[in-house]
Design a protein around this motif. Sequence first.
Motif, PDB file in Angstrom:
ATOM      1  N   GLN A  81      89.901  -3.858  -9.990  1.00 45.32           N
ATOM      2  CA  GLN A  81      89.071  -2.741  -9.537  1.00 45.32           C
ATOM      3  C   GLN A  81      89.898  -1.697  -8.796  1.00 45.32           C
ATOM      4  OE1 GLN A  81      85.895  -2.166 -10.092  1.00 45.32           O
ATOM      5  NE2 GLN A  81      84.876  -1.227  -8.355  1.00 45.32           N
TER       6      GLN A  81
ATOM      7  N   ARG B  32      85.587  -0.971 -13.788  1.00 41.72           N
ATOM      8  CA  ARG B  32      84.565  -0.594 -12.822  1.00 41.72           C
ATOM      9  C   ARG B  32      83.599  -1.760 -12.717  1.00 41.72           C
ATOM     10  NH1 ARG B  32      81.444   4.392 -14.255  1.00 41.72           N
ATOM     11  NH2 ARG B  32      80.689   4.110 -12.130  1.00 41.72           N
TER      12      ARG B  32
ATOM     13  N   GLN C 182      81.036  -4.553 -10.462  1.00 42.09           N
ATOM     14  CA  GLN C 182      80.157  -4.788  -9.315  1.00 42.09           C
ATOM     15  C   GLN C 182      79.958  -6.289  -9.163  1.00 42.09           C
ATOM     16  OE1 GLN C 182      76.698  -2.323  -8.365  1.00 42.09           O
ATOM     17  NE2 GLN C 182      75.470  -4.197  -8.241  1.00 42.09           N
TER      18      GLN C 182
ATOM     19  N   PHE D  86      80.726 -11.041 -11.770  1.00 37.32           N
ATOM     20  CA  PHE D  86      80.916  -9.597 -11.855  1.00 37.32           C
ATOM     21  C   PHE D  86      80.343  -9.054 -13.154  1.00 37.32           C
ATOM     22  CE2 PHE D  86      84.115 -11.054  -8.923  1.00 37.32           C
ATOM     23  CZ  PHE D  86      84.189 -10.045  -7.965  1.00 37.32           C
TER      24      PHE D  86
ATOM     25  N   GLN E 241      79.680  -1.915 -13.567  1.00 38.03           N
ATOM     26  CA  GLN E 241      78.811  -1.197 -12.638  1.00 38.03           C
ATOM     27  C   GLN E 241      77.662  -0.494 -13.346  1.00 38.03           C
ATOM     28  OE1 GLN E 241      81.145   1.395 -10.150  1.00 38.03           O
ATOM     29  NE2 GLN E 241      81.827  -0.278  -8.818  1.00 38.03           N
TER      30      GLN E 241
ATOM     31  N   ALA F 237      75.012  -3.050 -14.104  1.00 38.16           N
ATOM     32  CA  ALA F 237      74.397  -3.568 -12.885  1.00 38.16           C
ATOM     33  C   ALA F 237      73.414  -2.574 -12.292  1.00 38.16           C
ATOM     34  CB  ALA F 237      75.481  -3.916 -11.863  1.00 38.16           C
TER      35      ALA F 237
ATOM     36  N   THR G 220      82.953  -0.444  -2.770  1.00 38.54           N
ATOM     37  CA  THR G 220      82.797   0.133  -4.101  1.00 38.54           C
ATOM     38  C   THR G 220      82.409  -0.909  -5.149  1.00 38.54           C
ATOM     39  OG1 THR G 220      85.156  -0.157  -4.604  1.00 38.54           O
ATOM     40  CG2 THR G 220      84.478   1.931  -3.594  1.00 38.54           C
ATOM     41  N   MET G 221      82.580  -2.190  -4.834  1.00 39.44           N
ATOM     42  CA  MET G 221      82.208  -3.220  -5.793  1.00 39.44           C
ATOM     43  C   MET G 221      81.071  -4.104  -5.284  1.00 39.44           C
ATOM     44  SD  MET G 221      85.609  -5.635  -5.432  1.00 39.44           S
ATOM     45  CE  MET G 221      85.337  -6.399  -7.028  1.00 39.44           C
TER      46      MET G 221
ATOM     47  N   PRO H 188      77.010  -4.921  -4.189  1.00 41.64           N
ATOM     48  CA  PRO H 188      75.648  -4.509  -4.526  1.00 41.64           C
ATOM     49  C   PRO H 188      74.964  -3.860  -3.323  1.00 41.64           C
ATOM     50  CG  PRO H 188      75.724  -6.874  -4.151  1.00 41.64           C
ATOM     51  CD  PRO H 188      77.147  -6.397  -4.115  1.00 41.64           C
TER      52      PRO H 188
END
Length: 381
Positions: free
Chosen positions: A136, A142, A144, A283, A286, A289, A370-371, A373
Amino acid sequence: MYYDAPTGFIENLAGGSAVRSAKPRARSRRTSAIVLSVVLTACAGAATACSSGTSSASSMPAHGALEQNHLRIGIPKGEIGALPVFTGLDKGYFKAQGIDVQIDNSYNSYQDALQALNDGKVDLVYDDYVHAILAQSTGAFRLQLVAEGYTAGDGSVQLVGKPTDGKNADQIKTDFAAAGGFLVPTAGTNDANDDYTVPAVMLMTSLPDLANSLRIKAGNSAAHLKSMAPAGLAEKVTGSPDKNVAAVIAEPYYSVAMNNDRLVNLMDLTRGSTQAMPMGGYFAKQDLAVADTNLFKAFTGALNQAKTVTSQRATAMTEMQIHYGTMATSTVAASLSFGTFPTTVNVDRVARVLTLMQGLDLAPYYNIDTMMPPDALRGTG
Protein backbone atom coordinates in the motif's frame (compact mmCIF):
# COMPACT_ATOMS: atom_id res chain seq x y z
CA MET A 1 -8.16 -26.01 -3.76
CA TYR A 2 -11.65 -24.56 -3.55
CA TYR A 3 -14.05 -24.90 -0.64
CA ASP A 4 -17.77 -24.18 -0.91
CA ALA A 5 -20.41 -24.02 1.79
CA PRO A 6 -21.96 -27.46 2.44
CA THR A 7 -25.53 -27.67 1.17
CA GLY A 8 -28.17 -27.23 3.82
CA PHE A 9 -25.67 -27.03 6.69
CA ILE A 10 -26.76 -24.01 8.73
CA GLU A 11 -26.43 -24.11 12.49
CA ASN A 12 -29.26 -22.83 14.68
CA LEU A 13 -27.43 -20.17 16.68
CA ALA A 14 -30.27 -18.71 18.67
CA GLY A 15 -31.95 -21.96 19.55
CA GLY A 16 -35.34 -20.65 18.39
CA SER A 17 -36.51 -19.97 21.95
CA ALA A 18 -40.14 -18.85 22.19
CA VAL A 19 -41.33 -15.63 23.82
CA ARG A 20 -43.10 -16.52 27.06
CA SER A 21 -45.15 -14.35 29.36
CA ALA A 22 -47.03 -15.28 32.51
CA LYS A 23 -50.63 -14.02 32.41
CA PRO A 24 -51.53 -11.89 35.46
CA ARG A 25 -54.95 -12.56 36.94
CA ALA A 26 -56.06 -8.96 36.58
CA ARG A 27 -54.91 -8.54 32.96
CA SER A 28 -57.78 -7.84 30.55
CA ARG A 29 -58.18 -9.30 27.08
CA ARG A 30 -57.50 -5.81 25.68
CA THR A 31 -54.14 -5.66 27.49
CA SER A 32 -53.19 -9.13 26.27
CA ALA A 33 -54.06 -8.14 22.72
CA ILE A 34 -51.86 -5.06 22.98
CA VAL A 35 -48.94 -7.14 24.31
CA LEU A 36 -49.41 -9.67 21.52
CA SER A 37 -49.52 -6.85 18.95
CA VAL A 38 -46.23 -5.44 20.29
CA VAL A 39 -44.55 -8.86 20.15
CA LEU A 40 -45.75 -9.48 16.60
CA THR A 41 -44.62 -6.02 15.53
CA ALA A 42 -41.16 -6.59 17.03
CA CYS A 43 -40.85 -9.91 15.24
CA ALA A 44 -41.92 -8.35 11.95
CA GLY A 45 -39.19 -5.73 12.37
CA ALA A 46 -36.53 -8.35 13.14
CA ALA A 47 -37.50 -11.22 10.89
CA THR A 48 -34.10 -12.82 10.95
CA ALA A 49 -34.16 -13.34 14.71
CA CYS A 50 -37.84 -14.29 15.04
CA SER A 51 -38.46 -16.53 12.04
CA SER A 52 -35.95 -19.33 11.55
CA GLY A 53 -33.80 -18.83 14.66
CA THR A 54 -30.70 -18.93 12.48
CA SER A 55 -29.11 -15.98 14.28
CA SER A 56 -30.01 -13.59 17.06
CA ALA A 57 -30.32 -9.86 16.44
CA SER A 58 -27.44 -9.16 18.81
CA SER A 59 -25.03 -11.63 17.20
CA MET A 60 -24.89 -9.97 13.79
CA PRO A 61 -24.42 -6.34 12.78
CA ALA A 62 -27.38 -4.66 11.09
CA HIS A 63 -26.94 -4.16 7.38
CA GLY A 64 -29.08 -3.53 4.35
CA ALA A 65 -29.49 -5.57 1.19
CA LEU A 66 -26.28 -7.18 -0.02
CA GLU A 67 -24.79 -5.65 -3.13
CA GLN A 68 -23.84 -9.19 -4.20
CA ASN A 69 -24.11 -12.56 -2.53
CA HIS A 70 -20.86 -14.12 -3.73
CA LEU A 71 -17.48 -13.60 -2.05
CA ARG A 72 -14.28 -15.22 -3.28
CA ILE A 73 -11.52 -15.37 -0.67
CA GLY A 74 -7.85 -16.01 -1.44
CA ILE A 75 -5.69 -17.53 1.31
CA PRO A 76 -2.00 -18.57 1.20
CA LYS A 77 -1.38 -22.23 1.92
CA GLY A 78 -1.05 -23.14 5.59
CA GLU A 79 -2.11 -19.69 6.87
CA ILE A 80 -3.26 -20.28 10.45
CA GLY A 81 -4.64 -16.76 10.78
CA ALA A 82 -7.40 -17.54 8.28
CA LEU A 83 -8.63 -20.59 10.19
CA PRO A 84 -11.96 -18.93 11.19
CA VAL A 85 -12.93 -18.58 7.53
CA PHE A 86 -13.12 -22.37 7.29
CA THR A 87 -15.08 -22.48 10.54
CA GLY A 88 -17.56 -19.95 9.20
CA LEU A 89 -17.96 -21.97 6.03
CA ASP A 90 -18.38 -25.31 7.79
CA LYS A 91 -20.85 -24.02 10.36
CA GLY A 92 -22.91 -22.03 7.89
CA TYR A 93 -22.33 -18.58 9.37
CA PHE A 94 -21.69 -16.97 5.99
CA LYS A 95 -24.64 -18.76 4.40
CA ALA A 96 -26.87 -17.50 7.22
CA GLN A 97 -25.94 -13.97 6.18
CA GLY A 98 -26.84 -14.71 2.56
CA ILE A 99 -23.23 -14.93 1.38
CA ASP A 100 -22.01 -17.72 -0.87
CA VAL A 101 -18.34 -17.94 0.14
CA GLN A 102 -15.75 -19.68 -2.01
CA ILE A 103 -12.24 -20.20 -0.65
CA ASP A 104 -9.12 -20.68 -2.72
CA ASN A 105 -6.20 -21.63 -0.47
CA SER A 106 -3.90 -22.79 -3.26
CA TYR A 107 -1.67 -19.69 -3.24
CA ASN A 108 1.99 -20.31 -2.51
CA SER A 109 2.65 -16.85 -1.08
CA TYR A 110 1.06 -13.62 0.13
CA GLN A 111 2.14 -11.95 -3.09
CA ASP A 112 0.40 -14.60 -5.20
CA ALA A 113 -2.85 -14.07 -3.29
CA LEU A 114 -2.56 -10.28 -3.53
CA GLN A 115 -1.89 -10.48 -7.25
CA ALA A 116 -5.03 -12.59 -7.64
CA LEU A 117 -6.94 -9.80 -5.87
CA ASN A 118 -5.48 -7.23 -8.23
CA ASP A 119 -6.37 -9.41 -11.24
CA GLY A 120 -9.98 -9.78 -10.10
CA LYS A 121 -9.75 -13.51 -9.43
CA VAL A 122 -10.76 -13.07 -5.77
CA ASP A 123 -12.61 -10.35 -3.85
CA LEU A 124 -10.79 -10.63 -0.52
CA VAL A 125 -7.40 -11.92 0.62
CA TYR A 126 -5.70 -12.80 3.85
CA ASP A 127 -2.38 -10.96 3.91
CA ASP A 128 0.57 -10.50 6.24
CA TYR A 129 0.48 -6.95 7.68
CA VAL A 130 4.06 -6.07 6.72
CA HIS A 131 3.52 -7.19 3.16
CA ALA A 132 0.19 -5.36 2.89
CA ILE A 133 1.62 -2.14 4.34
CA LEU A 134 4.57 -2.22 1.94
CA ALA A 135 2.25 -2.90 -1.00
CA GLN A 136 0.00 0.00 0.00
CA SER A 137 2.70 2.50 0.97
CA THR A 138 4.53 2.10 -2.34
CA GLY A 139 1.33 2.77 -4.28
CA ALA A 140 1.35 -0.65 -5.92
CA PHE A 141 -2.12 -1.46 -4.58
CA ARG A 142 -5.10 0.37 -3.09
CA LEU A 143 -6.16 -1.81 -0.18
CA GLN A 144 -8.60 -1.55 2.69
CA LEU A 145 -8.41 -3.68 5.79
CA VAL A 146 -11.86 -5.26 6.13
CA ALA A 147 -11.22 -7.34 9.26
CA GLU A 148 -8.28 -8.12 11.49
CA GLY A 149 -7.19 -11.72 11.26
CA TYR A 150 -4.75 -13.01 13.82
CA THR A 151 -2.49 -12.02 16.70
CA ALA A 152 0.47 -14.22 17.61
CA GLY A 153 0.17 -16.34 20.72
CA ASP A 154 2.91 -17.04 23.23
CA GLY A 155 5.61 -19.19 21.69
CA SER A 156 3.99 -19.23 18.25
CA VAL A 157 6.96 -17.63 16.43
CA GLN A 158 10.39 -19.08 17.17
CA LEU A 159 13.98 -18.86 15.99
CA VAL A 160 15.15 -22.47 15.67
CA GLY A 161 18.40 -24.16 14.73
CA LYS A 162 20.34 -27.39 14.90
CA PRO A 163 21.41 -28.74 18.29
CA THR A 164 24.92 -27.64 19.27
CA ASP A 165 27.10 -27.86 22.34
CA GLY A 166 27.13 -24.08 22.78
CA LYS A 167 24.70 -21.71 24.44
CA ASN A 168 21.80 -20.34 22.45
CA ALA A 169 23.11 -16.78 22.66
CA ASP A 170 26.48 -17.87 21.30
CA GLN A 171 24.87 -19.81 18.48
CA ILE A 172 22.76 -16.80 17.48
CA LYS A 173 25.92 -14.66 17.27
CA THR A 174 27.59 -17.30 15.12
CA ASP A 175 24.57 -17.45 12.82
CA PHE A 176 24.59 -13.66 12.60
CA ALA A 177 28.17 -13.70 11.39
CA ALA A 178 27.40 -16.27 8.71
CA ALA A 179 26.24 -15.18 5.24
CA GLY A 180 22.50 -15.78 5.03
CA GLY A 181 22.60 -17.22 8.52
CA PHE A 182 18.94 -16.42 9.25
CA LEU A 183 16.18 -17.91 7.12
CA VAL A 184 12.88 -16.04 7.26
CA PRO A 185 9.43 -16.57 5.67
CA THR A 186 9.00 -14.75 2.39
CA ALA A 187 6.11 -12.68 1.08
CA GLY A 188 6.86 -14.04 -2.39
CA THR A 189 7.86 -10.80 -4.11
CA ASN A 190 11.39 -11.85 -5.08
CA ASP A 191 12.53 -8.37 -4.10
CA ALA A 192 14.67 -7.93 -0.99
CA ASN A 193 13.20 -4.48 -0.41
CA ASP A 194 9.61 -5.65 0.04
CA ASP A 195 9.87 -9.36 0.70
CA TYR A 196 9.58 -8.95 4.46
CA THR A 197 6.83 -10.42 6.61
CA VAL A 198 5.88 -9.96 10.26
CA PRO A 199 8.10 -12.85 11.52
CA ALA A 200 11.14 -11.22 9.86
CA VAL A 201 10.34 -7.91 11.54
CA MET A 202 9.98 -9.72 14.87
CA LEU A 203 13.48 -11.17 14.44
CA MET A 204 15.01 -7.83 13.48
CA THR A 205 13.33 -6.13 16.44
CA SER A 206 14.59 -8.81 18.84
CA LEU A 207 18.14 -8.58 17.48
CA PRO A 208 19.16 -4.90 17.31
CA ASP A 209 22.56 -5.77 15.85
CA LEU A 210 20.82 -7.38 12.90
CA ALA A 211 18.56 -4.37 12.36
CA ASN A 212 21.48 -1.93 12.57
CA SER A 213 23.49 -4.00 10.12
CA LEU A 214 20.68 -3.96 7.59
CA ARG A 215 20.26 -0.20 7.94
CA ILE A 216 23.97 0.32 7.30
CA LYS A 217 23.64 -1.77 4.15
CA ALA A 218 20.69 0.36 2.93
CA GLY A 219 18.17 -2.43 3.06
CA ASN A 220 20.33 -5.12 1.48
CA SER A 221 19.36 -8.16 3.53
CA ALA A 222 21.48 -10.67 1.63
CA ALA A 223 24.28 -10.49 4.20
CA HIS A 224 22.15 -11.94 7.00
CA LEU A 225 18.61 -12.78 5.90
CA LYS A 226 17.55 -15.28 3.29
CA SER A 227 13.83 -15.52 2.61
CA MET A 228 12.05 -18.64 1.43
CA ALA A 229 8.65 -20.30 1.51
CA PRO A 230 7.54 -21.14 5.09
CA ALA A 231 6.98 -24.81 4.29
CA GLY A 232 10.65 -25.30 3.40
CA LEU A 233 12.32 -23.53 6.30
CA ALA A 234 12.73 -26.48 8.68
CA GLU A 235 13.85 -28.82 5.91
CA LYS A 236 16.44 -26.29 4.79
CA VAL A 237 17.93 -26.10 8.29
CA THR A 238 18.02 -29.85 8.88
CA GLY A 239 19.23 -30.62 5.35
CA SER A 240 22.05 -28.10 5.32
CA PRO A 241 25.55 -29.37 6.18
CA ASP A 242 26.18 -25.98 7.76
CA LYS A 243 25.36 -25.82 11.46
CA ASN A 244 25.51 -22.02 11.47
CA VAL A 245 22.04 -21.45 10.12
CA ALA A 246 18.77 -20.71 11.90
CA ALA A 247 15.20 -20.21 10.76
CA VAL A 248 12.29 -18.09 11.93
CA ILE A 249 9.28 -20.39 11.93
CA ALA A 250 5.72 -19.45 12.86
CA GLU A 251 2.74 -21.70 13.52
CA PRO A 252 1.56 -24.05 12.17
CA TYR A 253 4.92 -24.79 10.53
CA TYR A 254 6.68 -24.54 13.88
CA SER A 255 4.74 -27.45 15.40
CA VAL A 256 5.21 -29.46 12.21
CA ALA A 257 8.96 -28.86 12.37
CA MET A 258 9.28 -29.71 16.04
CA ASN A 259 7.38 -32.96 15.52
CA ASN A 260 9.28 -34.05 12.41
CA ASP A 261 12.76 -32.52 12.59
CA ARG A 262 15.51 -32.49 15.20
CA LEU A 263 15.61 -28.77 15.95
CA VAL A 264 16.00 -26.68 19.08
CA ASN A 265 14.58 -23.30 20.08
CA LEU A 266 17.18 -20.54 20.02
CA MET A 267 14.88 -17.60 20.81
CA ASP A 268 11.19 -17.07 21.48
CA LEU A 269 10.21 -14.10 19.30
CA THR A 270 6.88 -13.54 21.07
CA ARG A 271 8.38 -11.68 23.99
CA GLY A 272 8.94 -8.02 24.89
CA SER A 273 7.94 -5.51 22.23
CA THR A 274 6.81 -8.29 19.89
CA GLN A 275 4.51 -10.05 22.34
CA ALA A 276 0.93 -10.48 21.06
CA MET A 277 2.15 -9.25 17.69
CA PRO A 278 -0.53 -8.52 15.04
CA MET A 279 0.19 -10.90 12.17
CA GLY A 280 -2.31 -10.39 9.35
CA GLY A 281 -5.81 -9.47 8.23
CA TYR A 282 -8.38 -9.54 5.46
CA PHE A 283 -7.92 -7.00 2.67
CA ALA A 284 -10.09 -5.93 -0.27
CA LYS A 285 -9.61 -3.37 -2.99
CA GLN A 286 -10.70 0.02 -1.66
CA ASP A 287 -13.15 0.56 -4.51
CA LEU A 288 -14.99 -2.68 -3.75
CA ALA A 289 -14.92 -2.11 0.02
CA VAL A 290 -16.51 1.31 -0.41
CA ALA A 291 -19.09 0.13 -2.95
CA ASP A 292 -20.16 -3.12 -1.23
CA THR A 293 -20.37 -1.94 2.39
CA ASN A 294 -23.32 -4.19 3.28
CA LEU A 295 -21.57 -7.24 1.89
CA PHE A 296 -18.52 -6.66 4.04
CA LYS A 297 -20.61 -5.84 7.13
CA ALA A 298 -22.35 -9.17 6.70
CA PHE A 299 -19.03 -10.92 6.12
CA THR A 300 -17.36 -9.47 9.22
CA GLY A 301 -20.40 -10.27 11.35
CA ALA A 302 -20.29 -13.91 10.31
CA LEU A 303 -16.50 -13.99 10.56
CA ASN A 304 -16.66 -12.68 14.13
CA GLN A 305 -18.99 -15.53 15.07
CA ALA A 306 -16.52 -17.93 13.51
CA LYS A 307 -13.61 -16.30 15.34
CA THR A 308 -15.38 -16.71 18.67
CA VAL A 309 -15.98 -20.39 18.02
CA THR A 310 -12.47 -20.98 16.66
CA SER A 311 -11.05 -19.47 19.85
CA GLN A 312 -12.11 -22.72 21.49
CA ARG A 313 -9.09 -24.97 21.14
CA ALA A 314 -11.10 -28.09 20.34
CA THR A 315 -12.76 -26.37 17.39
CA ALA A 316 -9.47 -24.93 16.14
CA MET A 317 -7.81 -28.35 16.24
CA THR A 318 -10.73 -29.94 14.39
CA GLU A 319 -10.71 -27.29 11.65
CA MET A 320 -6.95 -27.62 11.28
CA GLN A 321 -7.20 -31.36 10.73
CA ILE A 322 -10.05 -30.99 8.22
CA HIS A 323 -8.56 -28.25 6.08
CA TYR A 324 -4.78 -28.33 6.49
CA GLY A 325 -4.19 -31.80 5.12
CA THR A 326 -1.32 -34.00 6.17
CA MET A 327 0.45 -31.04 7.75
CA ALA A 328 -2.06 -30.98 10.61
CA THR A 329 -1.89 -34.49 12.01
CA SER A 330 -3.51 -35.10 15.38
CA THR A 331 -0.08 -34.84 17.04
CA VAL A 332 0.72 -31.53 15.36
CA ALA A 333 -2.74 -30.08 16.04
CA ALA A 334 -2.46 -30.98 19.71
CA SER A 335 0.88 -29.18 20.06
CA LEU A 336 -0.04 -25.97 18.19
CA SER A 337 0.39 -22.65 19.98
CA PHE A 338 -2.69 -20.78 18.83
CA GLY A 339 -2.92 -17.02 19.01
CA THR A 340 -6.07 -14.92 19.11
CA PHE A 341 -8.54 -13.76 16.47
CA PRO A 342 -9.54 -10.11 17.11
CA THR A 343 -13.17 -9.24 16.35
CA THR A 344 -12.54 -5.53 15.84
CA VAL A 345 -10.31 -3.45 13.61
CA ASN A 346 -8.14 -1.44 15.98
CA VAL A 347 -5.91 1.22 14.43
CA ASP A 348 -3.50 1.33 17.37
CA ARG A 349 -3.04 -2.42 17.32
CA VAL A 350 -2.26 -2.61 13.60
CA ALA A 351 -0.11 0.52 13.83
CA ARG A 352 2.29 -1.43 16.07
CA VAL A 353 3.47 -3.21 12.93
CA LEU A 354 4.11 0.06 11.09
CA THR A 355 5.94 1.52 14.11
CA LEU A 356 8.36 -1.42 14.21
CA MET A 357 8.85 -1.24 10.44
CA GLN A 358 9.70 2.45 10.60
CA GLY A 359 12.08 1.82 13.49
CA LEU A 360 13.89 -0.64 11.22
CA ASP A 361 13.87 1.73 8.24
CA LEU A 362 11.64 -0.69 6.35
CA ALA A 363 8.81 1.75 5.68
CA PRO A 364 8.66 5.47 4.83
CA TYR A 365 6.28 7.88 6.54
CA TYR A 366 2.87 6.43 5.92
CA ASN A 367 -0.59 7.28 7.24
CA ILE A 368 -2.07 3.92 8.13
CA ASP A 369 -5.56 5.45 8.18
CA THR A 370 -5.53 5.23 4.39
CA MET A 371 -6.14 1.49 4.63
CA MET A 372 -8.51 1.46 7.62
CA PRO A 373 -12.31 1.07 7.46
CA PRO A 374 -14.50 3.99 8.64
CA ASP A 375 -15.63 2.18 11.81
CA ALA A 376 -12.11 1.26 13.00
CA LEU A 377 -11.47 1.73 16.71
CA ARG A 378 -8.84 4.13 18.01
CA GLY A 379 -7.18 4.78 21.32
CA THR A 380 -7.70 1.33 22.87
CA GLY A 381 -4.77 -0.52 21.28
